[in-house]
Design a protein around this motif. Structure first.
Motif, PDB file in Angstrom:
ATOM      1  N   ILE A 196       0.834  -1.202   0.000  1.00  9.21           N
ATOM      2  CA  ILE A 196       0.000   0.000   0.000  1.00  9.21           C
ATOM      3  C   ILE A 196       0.868   1.250   0.000  1.00  9.21           C
ATOM      4  O   ILE A 196       0.586   2.219  -0.723  1.00  9.21           O
ATOM      5  CB  ILE A 196      -0.950   0.011   1.206  1.00  9.21           C
TER       6      ILE A 196
ATOM      7  N   ARG B 261       0.926   8.077  -5.727  1.00 11.11           N
ATOM      8  CA  ARG B 261      -0.220   8.968  -5.890  1.00 11.11           C
ATOM      9  C   ARG B 261       0.078  10.373  -5.360  1.00 11.11           C
ATOM     10  O   ARG B 261      -0.290  11.372  -5.986  1.00 11.11           O
ATOM     11  CB  ARG B 261      -1.450   8.383  -5.190  1.00 11.11           C
TER      12      ARG B 261
ATOM     13  N   ALA C 265      -9.523  -3.480  -3.636  1.00 10.51           N
ATOM     14  CA  ALA C 265      -8.220  -3.466  -4.293  1.00 10.51           C
ATOM     15  C   ALA C 265      -7.253  -2.559  -3.547  1.00 10.51           C
ATOM     16  O   ALA C 265      -7.633  -1.496  -3.051  1.00 10.51           O
ATOM     17  CB  ALA C 265      -8.369  -2.996  -5.735  1.00 10.51           C
ATOM     18  N   GLY C 266      -5.991  -2.960  -3.511  1.00  7.89           N
ATOM     19  CA  GLY C 266      -4.965  -2.132  -2.884  1.00  7.89           C
ATOM     20  C   GLY C 266      -4.891  -0.743  -3.493  1.00  7.89           C
ATOM     21  O   GLY C 266      -4.624   0.244  -2.799  1.00  7.89           O
ATOM     22  N   ASP C 267      -5.149  -0.644  -4.805  1.00  3.11           N
ATOM     23  CA  ASP C 267      -5.142   0.665  -5.468  1.00  3.11           C
ATOM     24  C   ASP C 267      -6.223   1.578  -4.906  1.00  3.11           C
ATOM     25  O   ASP C 267      -6.013   2.787  -4.754  1.00  3.11           O
ATOM     26  CB  ASP C 267      -5.335   0.509  -6.975  1.00  3.11           C
ATOM     27  N   ASP C 268      -7.395   1.020  -4.591  1.00  4.96           N
ATOM     28  CA  ASP C 268      -8.473   1.822  -4.004  1.00  4.96           C
ATOM     29  C   ASP C 268      -8.135   2.232  -2.576  1.00  4.96           C
ATOM     30  O   ASP C 268      -8.462   3.342  -2.144  1.00  4.96           O
ATOM     31  CB  ASP C 268      -9.788   1.040  -4.030  1.00  4.96           C
TER      32      ASP C 268
ATOM     33  N   GLU D 194      -5.515  -8.483  -2.710  1.00  3.49           N
ATOM     34  CA  GLU D 194      -4.177  -9.070  -2.838  1.00  3.49           C
ATOM     35  C   GLU D 194      -3.920 -10.203  -1.857  1.00  3.49           C
ATOM     36  O   GLU D 194      -3.021 -11.025  -2.071  1.00  3.49           O
ATOM     37  CB  GLU D 194      -3.118  -7.979  -2.633  1.00  3.49           C
TER      38      GLU D 194
ATOM     39  N   LYS E  99       2.123   2.525  -3.340  1.00  2.00           N
ATOM     40  CA  LYS E  99       1.042   3.098  -4.138  1.00  2.00           C
ATOM     41  C   LYS E  99       0.672   4.490  -3.622  1.00  2.00           C
ATOM     42  O   LYS E  99       0.357   5.399  -4.409  1.00  2.00           O
ATOM     43  CB  LYS E  99      -0.188   2.184  -4.103  1.00  2.00           C
TER      44      LYS E  99
ATOM     45  N   ALA F 282      -5.086   2.749  -1.407  1.00  2.18           N
ATOM     46  CA  ALA F 282      -4.074   3.796  -1.532  1.00  2.18           C
ATOM     47  C   ALA F 282      -4.689   5.117  -1.961  1.00  2.18           C
ATOM     48  O   ALA F 282      -4.289   6.189  -1.486  1.00  2.18           O
ATOM     49  CB  ALA F 282      -2.994   3.368  -2.529  1.00  2.18           C
ATOM     50  N   ALA F 283      -5.655   5.063  -2.858  1.00  2.00           N
ATOM     51  CA  ALA F 283      -6.297   6.288  -3.332  1.00  2.00           C
ATOM     52  C   ALA F 283      -6.976   7.029  -2.190  1.00  2.00           C
ATOM     53  O   ALA F 283      -6.863   8.262  -2.074  1.00  2.00           O
ATOM     54  CB  ALA F 283      -7.308   5.956  -4.427  1.00  2.00           C
TER      55      ALA F 283
ATOM     56  N   TRP G  83     -10.439  -6.563 -11.483  1.00  2.00           N
ATOM     57  CA  TRP G  83      -9.175  -6.179 -10.855  1.00  2.00           C
ATOM     58  C   TRP G  83      -7.991  -6.715 -11.674  1.00  2.00           C
ATOM     59  O   TRP G  83      -7.897  -7.926 -11.918  1.00  2.00           O
ATOM     60  CB  TRP G  83      -9.133  -6.731  -9.433  1.00  2.00           C
TER      61      TRP G  83
END
Length: 251
Positions: A12, A19, A161-164, A135, A15, A166-167, A243
């Motif tokens: 995390i 960002r 998702a890890g991207d979400d 993940e 990412k 982190a966002a 994903w």
């Protein structure tokens, strides 16, 4: 704005750093492999010099009850003290949905102790409660495996998702301190045994998933709503079937 991300080289953290950097901030990844150790205090004063915000997404190397509690109490105590000395104006901590509802789980008790330290500190703060990450799907199945059988509790489950993750953490870091918490979760709610069964089937994994109300989830039984938000939550945008990491996790 200088923002230091503790655990900034991990899943995390990396990412979050990306960002924040993309938004024009001076995002600094801090971790033992960059010379910053929150357990010993090594490198903290130097990395926090001039920092406006600290984001802590570091995790314990051990999930054993005593070890994980000692990690979060020691690391968080050292970090908050160093932040106070450096004049940091906002501490952002990543925690787990349900910490206050699951005191039977050692890891949740440790995260709750971490949150208590954050709240009692004089530093303005924001706590982000997240549900489980996509993940870790294979790891959850592996931990619950006995021979060729995977025993999973038939409870509500809303991974993301890890991207979400982190966002949302990055968004909170760039905003004013909440002096409270925000809960984030995936866009879809499942029954956990069905989610794991479908994931293994997609990977052509021959293990049988059995719904077991007494199955342990990393050390303890869980209730119907133990792992999901029970009130308002910010939902991620990425569905599990869409994903990009779904195939990579299969390997």
């Amino acid at each position: 704005m200088k923002i230091v991300v503790i655990g900034g080289t991990g899943l995390i953290g990396s990412k979050v750093v990306a960002r924040l950097s993309a938004q024009g901030h001076e995002a600094v990844a801090a971790a033992p492999n960059t010379g910053v150790n929150t357990l010993t205090g090594e490198g903290l004063a130097d990395v926090l010099a001039g920092a406006s915000v600290v984001v802590d997404v570091a995790n314990s190397p051990s999930f054993e009850d005593k070890a994980v509690l000692e990690f979060f109490e020691t690391a968080t105590g050292n970090l908050l003290a160093a932040e106070e000395g450096a004049g940091v104006g906002h501490h952002v901590g990543l925690s787990i949905v349900g910490t206050e509802r699951e005191p039977s789980r050692g890891y949740f008790r440790a995260k709750l102790a971490q949150e208590d330290l954050i709240r009692k500190s004089p530093i303005p703060y924001s706590i982000v409660h997240a549900t489980q990450f996509f993940e870790f799907t294979r790891g959850i199945a592996d931990d619950a495996t006995d021979g060729g059988t995977v025993r999973i509790a038939p409870v509500a489950y809303q991974p993301m998702a890890g991207d979400d993750v982190a966002a949302q953490v990055a968004k909170v870091a760039m905003g004013a301190p909440l002096n409270g918490r925000i809960e984030i979760a995936g866009p879809e709610r499942f029954r956990m045994d069905e989610f794991i069964r479908d994931a293994l089937a997609y990977w052509n994994d021959p293990r049988e998933v059995v719904a077991d109300p007494h199955a342990h989830y990393f050390g303890a039984e869980v209730g119907e709503t133990s792992l999901v938000p029970v009130g308002d939550a910010v939902l991620g945008a990425i569905r599990y079937t869409e994903w990009p990491g779904r195939d990579a996790v299969a390997k």
